[in-house]
Design a protein around this motif. Structure first.
Motif, PDB file in Angstrom:
ATOM      1  N   GLY A   2       9.542  12.683 -12.688  1.00 22.51           N
ATOM      2  CA  GLY A   2      10.847  12.323 -12.161  1.00 22.51           C
ATOM      3  C   GLY A   2      10.836  10.930 -11.572  1.00 22.51           C
ATOM      4  O   GLY A   2      10.210  10.026 -12.111  1.00 22.51           O
ATOM      5  N   VAL A   3      11.515  10.759 -10.435  1.00 26.25           N
ATOM      6  CA  VAL A   3      11.660   9.442  -9.815  1.00 26.25           C
ATOM      7  C   VAL A   3      11.108   9.501  -8.394  1.00 26.25           C
ATOM      8  O   VAL A   3      11.410  10.429  -7.640  1.00 26.25           O
ATOM      9  CB  VAL A   3      13.140   8.992  -9.786  1.00 26.25           C
ATOM     10  N   LEU A   4      10.279   8.496  -8.048  1.00 24.48           N
ATOM     11  CA  LEU A   4       9.832   8.336  -6.665  1.00 24.48           C
ATOM     12  C   LEU A   4      10.700   7.275  -6.013  1.00 24.48           C
ATOM     13  O   LEU A   4      10.772   6.139  -6.505  1.00 24.48           O
ATOM     14  CB  LEU A   4       8.362   7.888  -6.619  1.00 24.48           C
ATOM     15  N   GLY A   5      11.358   7.636  -4.927  1.00 26.44           N
ATOM     16  CA  GLY A   5      12.219   6.687  -4.234  1.00 26.44           C
ATOM     17  C   GLY A   5      11.423   5.655  -3.456  1.00 26.44           C
ATOM     18  O   GLY A   5      10.237   5.850  -3.132  1.00 26.44           O
ATOM     19  N   ASP A   6      12.088   4.564  -3.134  1.00 30.64           N
ATOM     20  CA  ASP A   6      11.428   3.469  -2.413  1.00 30.64           C
ATOM     21  C   ASP A   6      10.908   3.933  -1.056  1.00 30.64           C
ATOM     22  O   ASP A   6       9.819   3.538  -0.633  1.00 30.64           O
ATOM     23  CB  ASP A   6      12.420   2.314  -2.243  1.00 30.64           C
ATOM     24  N   ALA A   7      11.642   4.772  -0.392  1.00 28.31           N
ATOM     25  CA  ALA A   7      11.220   5.236   0.929  1.00 28.31           C
ATOM     26  C   ALA A   7       9.954   6.087   0.823  1.00 28.31           C
ATOM     27  O   ALA A   7       9.045   5.988   1.664  1.00 28.31           O
ATOM     28  CB  ALA A   7      12.337   6.032   1.591  1.00 28.31           C
ATOM     29  N   THR A   8       9.877   6.917  -0.205  1.00 30.50           N
ATOM     30  CA  THR A   8       8.698   7.766  -0.402  1.00 30.50           C
ATOM     31  C   THR A   8       7.460   6.917  -0.661  1.00 30.50           C
ATOM     32  O   THR A   8       6.386   7.150  -0.090  1.00 30.50           O
ATOM     33  CB  THR A   8       8.923   8.734  -1.573  1.00 30.50           C
ATOM     34  N   ILE A   9       7.624   5.899  -1.512  1.00 30.10           N
ATOM     35  CA  ILE A   9       6.494   5.005  -1.803  1.00 30.10           C
ATOM     36  C   ILE A   9       6.135   4.202  -0.556  1.00 30.10           C
ATOM     37  O   ILE A   9       4.957   3.957  -0.273  1.00 30.10           O
ATOM     38  CB  ILE A   9       6.831   4.068  -2.976  1.00 30.10           C
ATOM     39  N   GLY A  10       7.150   3.828   0.212  1.00 31.56           N
ATOM     40  CA  GLY A  10       6.902   3.091   1.448  1.00 31.56           C
ATOM     41  C   GLY A  10       6.053   3.883   2.430  1.00 31.56           C
ATOM     42  O   GLY A  10       5.217   3.315   3.143  1.00 31.56           O
ATOM     43  N   GLU A  11       6.248   5.199   2.464  1.00 32.80           N
ATOM     44  CA  GLU A  11       5.423   6.042   3.335  1.00 32.80           C
ATOM     45  C   GLU A  11       3.955   5.997   2.902  1.00 32.80           C
ATOM     46  O   GLU A  11       3.053   5.961   3.746  1.00 32.80           O
ATOM     47  CB  GLU A  11       5.942   7.475   3.297  1.00 32.80           C
ATOM     48  N   LEU A  12       3.723   6.002   1.603  1.00 40.46           N
ATOM     49  CA  LEU A  12       2.350   5.891   1.112  1.00 40.46           C
ATOM     50  C   LEU A  12       1.756   4.521   1.465  1.00 40.46           C
ATOM     51  O   LEU A  12       0.612   4.440   1.928  1.00 40.46           O
ATOM     52  CB  LEU A  12       2.316   6.103  -0.407  1.00 40.46           C
ATOM     53  N   GLU A  13       2.546   3.473   1.285  1.00 44.44           N
ATOM     54  CA  GLU A  13       2.063   2.129   1.607  1.00 44.44           C
ATOM     55  C   GLU A  13       1.693   2.002   3.081  1.00 44.44           C
ATOM     56  O   GLU A  13       0.695   1.359   3.433  1.00 44.44           O
ATOM     57  CB  GLU A  13       3.132   1.092   1.235  1.00 44.44           C
ATOM     58  N   ALA A  14       2.482   2.639   3.934  1.00 43.31           N
ATOM     59  CA  ALA A  14       2.197   2.574   5.363  1.00 43.31           C
ATOM     60  C   ALA A  14       0.981   3.407   5.753  1.00 43.31           C
ATOM     61  O   ALA A  14       0.348   3.150   6.781  1.00 43.31           O
ATOM     62  CB  ALA A  14       3.426   3.054   6.148  1.00 43.31           C
ATOM     63  N   ALA A  15       0.631   4.374   4.926  1.00 45.68           N
ATOM     64  CA  ALA A  15      -0.443   5.303   5.264  1.00 45.68           C
ATOM     65  C   ALA A  15      -1.822   4.809   4.834  1.00 45.68           C
ATOM     66  O   ALA A  15      -2.827   5.366   5.277  1.00 45.68           O
ATOM     67  CB  ALA A  15      -0.172   6.664   4.628  1.00 45.68           C
ATOM     68  N   VAL A  16      -1.874   3.773   3.976  1.00 46.52           N
ATOM     69  CA  VAL A  16      -3.177   3.313   3.467  1.00 46.52           C
ATOM     70  C   VAL A  16      -3.488   1.917   3.981  1.00 46.52           C
ATOM     71  O   VAL A  16      -2.593   1.116   4.288  1.00 46.52           O
ATOM     72  CB  VAL A  16      -3.223   3.338   1.928  1.00 46.52           C
ATOM     73  N   ARG A  17      -4.782   1.635   4.068  1.00 49.88           N
ATOM     74  CA  ARG A  17      -5.235   0.304   4.466  1.00 49.88           C
ATOM     75  C   ARG A  17      -5.301  -0.632   3.270  1.00 49.88           C
ATOM     76  O   ARG A  17      -5.223  -1.857   3.409  1.00 49.88           O
ATOM     77  CB  ARG A  17      -6.614   0.434   5.137  1.00 49.88           C
ATOM     78  N   GLY A  18      -5.448  -0.058   2.094  1.00 41.21           N
ATOM     79  CA  GLY A  18      -5.449  -0.852   0.878  1.00 41.21           C
ATOM     80  C   GLY A  18      -4.033  -1.179   0.434  1.00 41.21           C
ATOM     81  O   GLY A  18      -3.113  -1.253   1.246  1.00 41.21           O
ATOM     82  N   THR A  19      -3.854  -1.349  -0.866  1.00 42.32           N
ATOM     83  CA  THR A  19      -2.538  -1.746  -1.383  1.00 42.32           C
ATOM     84  C   THR A  19      -2.050  -0.748  -2.420  1.00 42.32           C
ATOM     85  O   THR A  19      -2.846  -0.072  -3.075  1.00 42.32           O
ATOM     86  CB  THR A  19      -2.594  -3.141  -2.026  1.00 42.32           C
ATOM     87  N   VAL A  20      -0.735  -0.676  -2.558  1.00 44.40           N
ATOM     88  CA  VAL A  20      -0.099   0.157  -3.562  1.00 44.40           C
ATOM     89  C   VAL A  20       0.615  -0.774  -4.537  1.00 44.40           C
ATOM     90  O   VAL A  20       1.446  -1.586  -4.136  1.00 44.40           O
ATOM     91  CB  VAL A  20       0.904   1.149  -2.938  1.00 44.40           C
ATOM     92  N   VAL A  21       0.282  -0.661  -5.800  1.00 46.89           N
ATOM     93  CA  VAL A  21       0.845  -1.537  -6.839  1.00 46.89           C
ATOM     94  C   VAL A  21       1.824  -0.734  -7.681  1.00 46.89           C
ATOM     95  O   VAL A  21       1.501   0.363  -8.163  1.00 46.89           O
ATOM     96  CB  VAL A  21      -0.274  -2.123  -7.729  1.00 46.89           C
ATOM     97  N   ARG A  22       3.023  -1.297  -7.866  1.00 45.16           N
ATOM     98  CA  ARG A  22       4.068  -0.638  -8.637  1.00 45.16           C
ATOM     99  C   ARG A  22       4.357  -1.439  -9.901  1.00 45.16           C
ATOM    100  O   ARG A  22       4.073  -2.634  -9.987  1.00 45.16           O
ATOM    101  CB  ARG A  22       5.372  -0.557  -7.842  1.00 45.16           C
ATOM    102  N   PRO A  23       4.979  -0.800 -10.910  1.00 49.79           N
ATOM    103  CA  PRO A  23       5.478  -1.568 -12.052  1.00 49.79           C
ATOM    104  C   PRO A  23       6.430  -2.665 -11.575  1.00 49.79           C
ATOM    105  O   PRO A  23       7.250  -2.442 -10.683  1.00 49.79           O
ATOM    106  CB  PRO A  23       6.216  -0.517 -12.884  1.00 49.79           C
ATOM    107  N   GLY A  24       6.291  -3.830 -12.118  1.00 50.47           N
ATOM    108  CA  GLY A  24       7.096  -4.971 -11.701  1.00 50.47           C
ATOM    109  C   GLY A  24       6.407  -5.875 -10.708  1.00 50.47           C
ATOM    110  O   GLY A  24       6.794  -7.037 -10.559  1.00 50.47           O
ATOM    111  N   ASP A  25       5.390  -5.376 -10.016  1.00 51.19           N
ATOM    112  CA  ASP A  25       4.616  -6.236  -9.117  1.00 51.19           C
ATOM    113  C   ASP A  25       3.823  -7.258  -9.932  1.00 51.19           C
ATOM    114  O   ASP A  25       3.418  -6.985 -11.078  1.00 51.19           O
ATOM    115  CB  ASP A  25       3.643  -5.410  -8.269  1.00 51.19           C
TER     116      ASP A  25
END
Length: 470
Positions: free
Chosen positions: A8-31
């Protein structure tokens, strides 16, 4: 920005929660870094994951596993990204990228090293060789330490010190329910058994501890090159020698095509050749006596077998195995009978590309002395491991090259019991995992899978499905 996944679709807010939870980086399509983040060594697999989590440590791995489970995402785990079957990436799922996790600590007194899974063998060897120590590592130094070890780990120290997994004495891993557990001979011992040869089925390994051995810094190693016309004679004489070779000497026959290397006459460039490669892990003077018969198996085209740094031998093949080509590897444990040698040499005459090869790894020695039930890797009585490799610079014709490798493997496997090396199974299919383990071992691995990953979250591997998935 929302992201499409296979579910399905992961919303920006959901991905933002993951980004805030890790010390590393989260890479998305388009980055800007997305194409780099999704690329793996084997270009035969061009996948587009929904997210790549570049983990900075075990806590990030825990968060990534929890996120994948909560969002019902397919999970791929990447260390060195050399997975032949493409398990280190996926379409529409989550890649847990461990490549930034490169911590390493050598204990020269106890001859041990604790290493994180983002290390390559070249990086780990660099640290351990500072103390004249090593553990069985990959034949190409850019290979990651984790996947190599979990599947067994065949290298130049195999006959003297066993497989990489035989030298694994402990590991930390994140399980499917997000727990960080330790496994060794006393704690979670059944999981520890499974990790030594059972692949990535049971969790994400975040730390490996190896037993080290005195090796180098100088070893006697290198190549003797023979013409393809003498292949049957060279391989037959090599086979006859193998039973009497000392454990310190590990050898490999490579049926290949001559690259334009300076030590080879120009007249043989582009022609099929037989390469006898070996390394003696002991005193140089004793090594010279041990390798002498290898120099006269036929009429040598070139002989570059001599003293060299262990690090040099570990990286000797690197220029021939750079990233970005299309690769298909498959394998069979065989006995090198006259009929098997005939099958191998006949297949060599039909290799579809100059980079396509057939390898015959000498086994025995310390490898064979490990009890069959001590590790999940249990093919201890085999004489030779045959790897069949199809490799081309691009996609053109590659499906046909891979078909050659599959057909060649099936022909050569008739000269063994049909079993495969789990790291070189080529395709993602349950029958490949079945062919990698005896039935009793496979059943035992299923029980470990049931205990640590009952929903098969970690299924991008040569998969051992849990009972509930059957």
């Amino acid at each position: 920005m929302s992201v499409e996944t296979a579910q399905g679709v992961l919303g920006d807010a959901t991905i933002g929660e993951l980004e805030a939870a890790v010390r590393g980086t989260v890479v998305r399509p388009g980055d800007a870094s997305y194409d780099e983040a999704r690329a793996i060594w084997n270009a035969a697999h061009d996948r587009r994951p929904a997210l790549v989590v570049r983990c900075a440590g075990a806590a990030d791995v825990i968060r990534a596993v929890e996120f994948a489970r909560s969002q019902d995402l397919l999970v791929a785990v990447r260390g060195g990204a050399h997975s032949i079957a493409g398990f280190s990436t996926c379409d529409g799922g989550l890649v847990i990228d461990l490549s930034a996790m490169k911590g390493v600590k050598v204990d020269p007194e106890r001859r041990r090293v604790v290493a994180e899974p983002g290390l390559t063998w070249g990086e780990l060897d660099h640290e351990t060789q500072a103390f004249g120590l090593a553990v069985t590592g990959g034949l190409v130094s850019s290979t990651g330490i984790s996947g190599f070890t979990l599947g067994g780990g065949v290298g130049w120290l195999l006959r003297k010190h066993g497989l990489a997994c035989d030298n694994l004495i402990g590991a930390d891993l994140v399980t499917a329910d997000g727990r960080l557990v330790h496994a060794d001979a006393e704690e979670n011992a059944e999981l520890f058994w499974a990790l030594r040869g059972g692949g990535g089925n049971f969790g994400v390994v975040t730390s490996l501890e190896f037993q080290l051995h005195p090796v180098g810094p100088q070893v006697l190693a290198g190549l003797v090159v023979y013409p393809q016309a003498e292949a049957r004679q060279v391989i037959g004489r090599w086979r006859d020698l193998c039973a009497g070779l000392p454990d310190e000497l590990t050898t490999l026959v490579n049926l290949t095509t001559a690259p334009p290397l300076p030590f080879l006459p120009e007249s043989v460039h582009g022609t099929r050749i037989v390469v006898l490669a070996g390394m003696y892990a002991g005193p140089l003077d004793a090594g010279e006596e041990a390798v002498r018969p290898l120099r006269s198996l036929g009429t040598p085209i070139a002989d570059v077998l001599g003293p060299m740094p262990y690090l040099g031998m570990q990286s000797l093949l690197d220029p021939l195995w750079t990233e970005g080509a299309h690769n298909y590897f498959t394998s069979a444990f065989i006995e090198p009978t006259d009929a098997a040698i005939e099958a191998v040499t006949r297949a060599h005459r039909g290799t579809p590309t100059p980079n396509s090869e057939i390898h015959l790894h000498q086994l025995g020695g310390a490898f064979a002395r490990v009890p069959a039930d001590a590790t999940a890797f249990s093919q201890r009585d085999a004489g030779v491991l045959c790897n069949v490799i199809a490799r081309s610079p691009g996609a053109a014709g590659f499906d046909g090259h891979a078909a050659w490798a599959r057909a060649t493997r099936e022909e050569i496997a008739r000269h063994g019991n049909g079993s495969m090396y789990v790291n070189f199974t080529g395709d993602a299919a349950e029958d490949k995992a079945r062919a990698s383990y005896p039935e009793a071992v496979h059943d035992r691995l299923v029980r470990v899978k049931d205990a640590y990953d009952p929903t098969n979250l970690f299924r991008l591997n040569q998969n051992i499905p849990p009972s509930a998935a059957r």
